[in-house]
Design a protein around this motif. Structure first.
Motif, mmCIF file in Angstrom:
data_model
loop_
_atom_site.group_PDB
_atom_site.id
_atom_site.type_symbol
_atom_site.label_atom_id
_atom_site.label_comp_id
_atom_site.label_asym_id
_atom_site.label_seq_id
_atom_site.Cartn_x
_atom_site.Cartn_y
_atom_site.Cartn_z
ATOM 1 N N GLY A 68 0.810 -1.212 0.000
ATOM 2 C CA GLY A 68 0.000 0.000 0.000
ATOM 3 C C GLY A 68 0.841 1.258 0.000
ATOM 4 N N SER A 69 1.880 1.293 0.815
ATOM 5 C CA SER A 69 2.734 2.477 0.849
ATOM 6 C C SER A 69 3.476 2.656 -0.464
ATOM 7 C CB SER A 69 3.721 2.384 2.014
ATOM 8 O OG SER A 69 4.550 1.240 1.900
ATOM 9 N N LEU A 70 3.851 1.555 -1.103
ATOM 10 C CA LEU A 70 4.481 1.635 -2.422
ATOM 11 C C LEU A 70 3.488 2.123 -3.465
ATOM 12 C CD1 LEU A 70 6.562 1.216 -4.613
ATOM 13 C CD2 LEU A 70 6.203 -1.262 -4.435
ATOM 14 N N ALA A 71 2.259 1.624 -3.388
ATOM 15 C CA ALA A 71 1.218 2.042 -4.335
ATOM 16 C C ALA A 71 0.988 3.541 -4.250
ATOM 17 C CB ALA A 71 -0.082 1.295 -4.045
ATOM 18 N N PHE A 72 0.935 4.070 -3.031
ATOM 19 C CA PHE A 72 0.713 5.498 -2.873
ATOM 20 C C PHE A 72 1.842 6.309 -3.481
ATOM 21 C CE2 PHE A 72 2.082 9.188 -0.471
ATOM 22 C CZ PHE A 72 1.069 10.066 -0.815
ATOM 23 N N GLU A 73 3.089 5.934 -3.178
ATOM 24 C CA GLU A 73 4.218 6.699 -3.706
ATOM 25 C C GLU A 73 4.253 6.640 -5.228
ATOM 26 O OE1 GLU A 73 9.077 7.100 -3.374
ATOM 27 O OE2 GLU A 73 7.970 6.003 -1.820
ATOM 28 N N ILE A 116 -7.048 3.224 -3.032
ATOM 29 C CA ILE A 116 -5.969 3.682 -2.145
ATOM 30 C C ILE A 116 -6.555 4.218 -0.848
ATOM 31 C CG2 ILE A 116 -4.185 5.438 -1.842
ATOM 32 C CD1 ILE A 116 -3.542 5.148 -4.809
ATOM 33 N N PHE A 117 -7.609 5.031 -0.946
ATOM 34 C CA PHE A 117 -8.236 5.568 0.256
ATOM 35 C C PHE A 117 -8.858 4.453 1.092
ATOM 36 C CE2 PHE A 117 -7.899 9.588 -1.987
ATOM 37 C CZ PHE A 117 -7.657 10.480 -0.965
ATOM 38 N N GLY A 118 -9.454 3.470 0.413
ATOM 39 C CA GLY A 118 -10.039 2.349 1.142
ATOM 40 C C GLY A 118 -8.985 1.517 1.850
ATOM 41 N N GLN A 121 -7.591 2.561 5.287
ATOM 42 C CA GLN A 121 -8.356 2.345 6.511
ATOM 43 C C GLN A 121 -7.807 1.181 7.331
ATOM 44 O OE1 GLN A 121 -10.604 4.840 6.963
ATOM 45 N NE2 GLN A 121 -9.742 5.425 4.972
ATOM 46 N N SER A 122 -7.119 0.237 6.676
ATOM 47 C CA SER A 122 -6.578 -0.916 7.391
ATOM 48 C C SER A 122 -5.064 -1.038 7.278
ATOM 49 C CB SER A 122 -7.228 -2.207 6.863
ATOM 50 O OG SER A 122 -7.017 -2.345 5.462
ATOM 51 N N PRO A 124 -1.956 1.172 8.398
ATOM 52 C CA PRO A 124 -1.501 2.382 9.096
ATOM 53 C C PRO A 124 -0.370 3.114 8.372
ATOM 54 C CG PRO A 124 -1.766 0.560 10.640
ATOM 55 C CD PRO A 124 -1.888 -0.018 9.264
ATOM 56 N N ASP A 125 0.542 2.367 7.749
ATOM 57 C CA ASP A 125 1.651 3.015 7.046
ATOM 58 C C ASP A 125 1.143 3.796 5.839
ATOM 59 O OD1 ASP A 125 3.695 2.073 8.733
ATOM 60 O OD2 ASP A 125 3.650 0.128 7.738
ATOM 61 N N LEU A 126 0.206 3.208 5.123
ATOM 62 C CA LEU A 126 -0.380 3.897 3.982
ATOM 63 C C LEU A 126 -1.175 5.109 4.447
ATOM 64 C CD1 LEU A 126 -1.194 4.282 1.050
ATOM 65 C CD2 LEU A 126 -2.919 2.484 1.342
ATOM 66 N N ALA A 127 -1.921 4.954 5.528
ATOM 67 C CA ALA A 127 -2.715 6.075 6.050
ATOM 68 C C ALA A 127 -1.818 7.246 6.437
ATOM 69 C CB ALA A 127 -3.531 5.616 7.259
ATOM 70 N N GLU A 128 -0.678 6.945 7.080
ATOM 71 C CA GLU A 128 0.247 7.991 7.480
ATOM 72 C C GLU A 128 0.859 8.677 6.261
ATOM 73 O OE1 GLU A 128 2.622 10.544 9.750
ATOM 74 O OE2 GLU A 128 0.822 9.388 10.236
ATOM 75 N N ALA A 129 1.266 7.878 5.265
ATOM 76 C CA ALA A 129 1.843 8.453 4.051
ATOM 77 C C ALA A 129 0.814 9.308 3.317
ATOM 78 C CB ALA A 129 2.349 7.342 3.136
ATOM 79 N N LEU A 130 -0.406 8.825 3.248
ATOM 80 C CA LEU A 130 -1.475 9.562 2.568
ATOM 81 C C LEU A 130 -1.724 10.906 3.238
ATOM 82 C CD1 LEU A 130 -3.520 9.190 0.232
ATOM 83 C CD2 LEU A 130 -5.109 8.239 1.909
ATOM 84 N N SER A 131 -1.711 10.907 4.567
ATOM 85 C CA SER A 131 -1.977 12.131 5.312
ATOM 86 C C SER A 131 -0.831 13.136 5.194
ATOM 87 C CB SER A 131 -2.229 11.800 6.781
ATOM 88 O OG SER A 131 -2.381 12.972 7.550
ATOM 89 N N THR A 132 0.391 12.667 5.445
ATOM 90 C CA THR A 132 1.526 13.589 5.525
ATOM 91 C C THR A 132 2.076 13.974 4.154
ATOM 92 O OG1 THR A 132 3.092 11.750 5.775
ATOM 93 C CG2 THR A 132 2.194 12.715 7.780
ATOM 94 N N GLN A 133 2.093 13.026 3.218
ATOM 95 C CA GLN A 133 2.727 13.275 1.927
ATOM 96 C C GLN A 133 1.758 13.738 0.846
ATOM 97 O OE1 GLN A 133 5.380 10.037 0.722
ATOM 98 N NE2 GLN A 133 5.541 9.394 2.844
ATOM 99 N N TYR A 134 0.462 13.526 1.060
ATOM 100 C CA TYR A 134 -0.491 13.899 0.015
ATOM 101 C C TYR A 134 -1.517 14.912 0.518
ATOM 102 C CZ TYR A 134 -4.140 13.539 -3.508
ATOM 103 O OH TYR A 134 -5.076 13.844 -4.455
#
Length: 208
Positions: A68-73, A116-118, A121-122, A124-134
């Protein structure tokens, strides 16, 4: 190539010698972006990404805590130019250009973005990256541009800039996630028309 289409992944071919980390990372992000847009979040596995990019899975685990964190980046890297905020000195023109670009991105890749947003929700690393980096960076870009327009006298001095961000971009996300009405550039233009004209009826002046 459309601005909303990712580049082909530059797969790394096996060979002797240590390959530059920057080249490896670029290949991984491009491969991840292509897989993300083709298969969505369910298809994002380290095994598939590693095979497409020509790297080992251990390389991915070294740099990313989860698919998930890779997908976001990968998503943000590919579409960073599309998400950029123009500054021509005309706030209405700039808002129109940015919202049109944003709506086009959502229409082309809506299921991926919703995924990605969904997943956040489960994860935490993706949620943190989404919040801080996006999310926070995107809000800051928009607020800074609106603040510049406010200083230039193009927006009212008492306008709530954070709320304007929610009214414009939040409305687009709402139509993406709850598609009861179409999400298109006409909708973006109507949002801006409401913003710049206001929606309150004019007050009646007392007689005399």
């Amino acid at each position: 190539m459309s601005r909303a289409d990712p580049p082909a992944p530059p797969a790394l071919k096996p060979g002797r010698g240590r390959r530059p980390a920057e080249d490896v990372r670029r290949a991984v992000l491009a491969a991840a972006a292509e897989l993300l847009l083709a298969e969505g979040m369910p298809g994002m596995t380290f095994a598939k990404i590693a095979a497409s990019a020509g790297v080992s899975r251990m390389t991915l685990y070294k740099w990313w805590s989860s698919p998930g964190s890779l997908a976001f980046e990968a998503y943000f890297t590919v579409f960073e130019e599309t998400l950029a905020f123009p500054d021509t000195g005309d706030i209405r023109r700039d808002l129109t250009a940015q919202l049109h670009s944003f709506v086009d991105l959502l229409r082309r890749n809506g299921p991926v973005i919703a995924g990605i947003f969904g997943a956040a929700q489960s994860d935490p690393d993706l949620a943190e990256a989404l919040s801080t980096q996006y999310v926070r960076k995107r809000r800051r870009l928009a607020v800074d541009r609106l603040a510049a327009a406010q200083c230039a006298g193009q927006l009212r001095a008492d306008a709530d800039l954070e709320t304007i961000v929610d009214q414009l971009w939040g409305a687009c996300y709402h139509r993406l996630l709850m598609p009861a009405q179409p999400l298109d550039t006409d909708f973006a233009d109507r949002l801006l028309a409401n913003l710049f004209s206001g929606v309150a009826a004019p007050r009646e002046q007392p007689d005399g």
